[in-house]
Write a protein that holds these residues in place. Structure first.
Motif, short mmCIF file in Angstrom:
data_model
loop_
_atom_site.label_atom_id
_atom_site.label_comp_id
_atom_site.label_asym_id
_atom_site.label_seq_id
_atom_site.Cartn_x
_atom_site.Cartn_y
_atom_site.Cartn_z
N THR A 158 0.85 -1.19 0.00
CA THR A 158 0.00 0.00 0.00
C THR A 158 0.88 1.24 0.00
O THR A 158 2.08 1.16 0.31
N VAL A 159 0.29 2.38 -0.29
CA VAL A 159 1.03 3.64 -0.24
C VAL A 159 1.46 3.94 1.19
O VAL A 159 2.59 4.40 1.44
N ALA A 160 0.57 3.69 2.15
CA ALA A 160 0.92 3.95 3.55
C ALA A 160 2.13 3.12 3.98
O ALA A 160 3.01 3.62 4.70
N GLU A 161 2.19 1.87 3.55
CA GLU A 161 3.34 1.03 3.87
C GLU A 161 4.61 1.58 3.23
O GLU A 161 5.70 1.55 3.83
N ALA A 162 4.50 2.07 2.00
CA ALA A 162 5.66 2.63 1.30
C ALA A 162 6.22 3.84 2.06
O ALA A 162 7.43 3.99 2.22
N LEU A 163 5.33 4.70 2.52
CA LEU A 163 5.77 5.87 3.28
C LEU A 163 6.41 5.46 4.60
O LEU A 163 7.42 6.05 5.03
N GLU A 164 5.85 4.44 5.24
CA GLU A 164 6.43 3.95 6.50
C GLU A 164 7.82 3.37 6.26
O GLU A 164 8.75 3.61 7.04
N ALA A 165 7.97 2.62 5.18
CA ALA A 165 9.27 2.03 4.87
C ALA A 165 10.31 3.10 4.55
O ALA A 165 11.46 3.03 5.00
N GLU A 166 9.92 4.11 3.77
CA GLU A 166 10.85 5.18 3.44
C GLU A 166 11.29 5.91 4.70
O GLU A 166 12.48 6.20 4.89
#
Length: 359
Positions: A158-166
């Motif tokens: 998900t986009v939220a997961e991508a932001l968390e990973a970054e």
């Protein structure tokens, strides 16, 4: 940034000749397959979830003995201890007894590999990349990776997961579309079914949201998929099921043959093998496990432990109907030629579709 410059920047950063990565499939990444992809100029991979520290070290040693190609090693972010329900587990054991050997109650107790020891072993091997799935690594692990010059790819759904990973320090994110075969990389296991986002909706949204490079995976098995992913902003692609029919993969014949016949609708997400959601070929077992009469799968890794006897028996018998036959929705596009030839052809055809220079 143009497609050509984006791809070139990524390839130069990781010592690659082409932006094609082998997906790190646990139990399905033999050294020979990774070496073949690396010889073509891509990145090899090792799905190390089930491997002991010694096995991780041995895999890396063998990989390097066949050349100097780049590779990633993948570890799952550990789940919290599962909630146990003896009555529900007994129902699962009874159901599985109809599909294979009788399942002893003690089968549920099989332990996982020690994650900290696996991390130590991976760092000692010094791969180009360590990749994660099912969440983000803790701060201490990330610091150790950075201190040792190892970059981190975080799988996101998900986009939220991508932001968390970054925000956690990922050097790149792997956007996994719901078309992907094998386990769904959702950070929260209980939300996986509700967040089955297709790659071509997920990919541009993630590209727009993060500043780090994005690697596309899920349903990519031919040059058209590669070209489309790069057009949508990916810096590279990661291919799993698309390599499973190559000779180096060593996929059991019934499974490999079924992949070649599979239409997209012949795959389905299921928790029936491991307790974690994963995309498999539709088989007699997965269809039966999806009926209202079947017991709800136990949580991971209890379900995986309980299905072990059935899966082993099926593998020995070559029985696809009981086999853990992971498959992405583009399975039939996978080629049966040697993996090095497949990798080289995929990039050559993708460059042609994108009108990229061959220099």
């Amino acid at each position: 940034m143009t497609i050509a410059s984006r791809v070139q920047t990524f390839c130069e950063a990781y010592g690659l000749q082409m932006p094609i990565l082998l997906a790190p499939m646990a139990g399905a990444c033999p050294v020979a397959l990774s070496q073949a992809v690396a010889r073509a100029g891509g990145m090899g991979a090792c799905g190390a979830l089930l491997m002991s520290p010694d096995a991780i070290s041995d895999w890396a040693r063998q990989m390097r003995a066949g050349g100097n190609g780049a590779f990633q090693m993948n570890l799952w972010v550990p789940d919290p201890p599962p909630e146990r329900d003896p009555e529900a587990e007994a129902a699962v054991r009874g159901f599985l007894g109809q599909w294979g050997p009788e399942v002893d109650a003690k089968a549920a107790e099989v332990g996982l590999q020690d994650f900290a020891a696996q991390v130590d072993a991976v760092i000692d091997t010094g791969p180009s990349v360590i990749s994660s799935i099912m969440g983000v690594y803790d701060e201490e692990t990330v610091k150790r990776l950075k201190d040792n010059g190892i970059r981190w790819f975080a799988t996101v759904t998900t986009v939220a997961e991508a932001l968390e990973a970054e925000a956690a320090g990922a050097d790149a994110v792997v956007a996994q579309g719901s078309e992907a075969g094998g386990h769904r990389g959702a950070f929260h296991a209980d939300r996986a079914e509700a967040q089955m986002i297709g790659l071509f909706s997920l990919l541009p949204a993630v590209v727009d949201a993060v500043k780090v490079p994005v690697i596309a995976t899920g349903g990519i098995a031919d040059a058209r998929g590669i070209a489309a992913a790069l057009t949508l902003g990916a810096s590279a692609v990661q291919i799993g099921t698309g390599f499973l029919r190559t000779p180096e993969a060593g996929t059991p014949t019934p499974w490999a043959d079924a992949l070649g016949r599979a239409r997209p609708e012949d795959t389905a997400p299921t928790r029936a093998f491991s307790g974690r959601l994963g995309r498999s070929l539709r088989t007699a077992y997965t269809e039966a496990a999806a009926t209202p009469e079947a017991p709800k799968p136990a949580p991971y890794p209890i379900q995986r432990n309980l299905t072990g006897a059935m899966r082993n028996d099926a593998a020995q018998a070559g029985d696809l109907d009981r086999m853990q036959a992971w498959a992405g929705q583009s399975a039939a596009l996978g080629a049966t030629d040697p993996a090095e030839e497949v990798t080289d052809r995929l990039w050559s055809q993708a460059r042609e579709l994108l009108n990229l220079s061959t220099s």
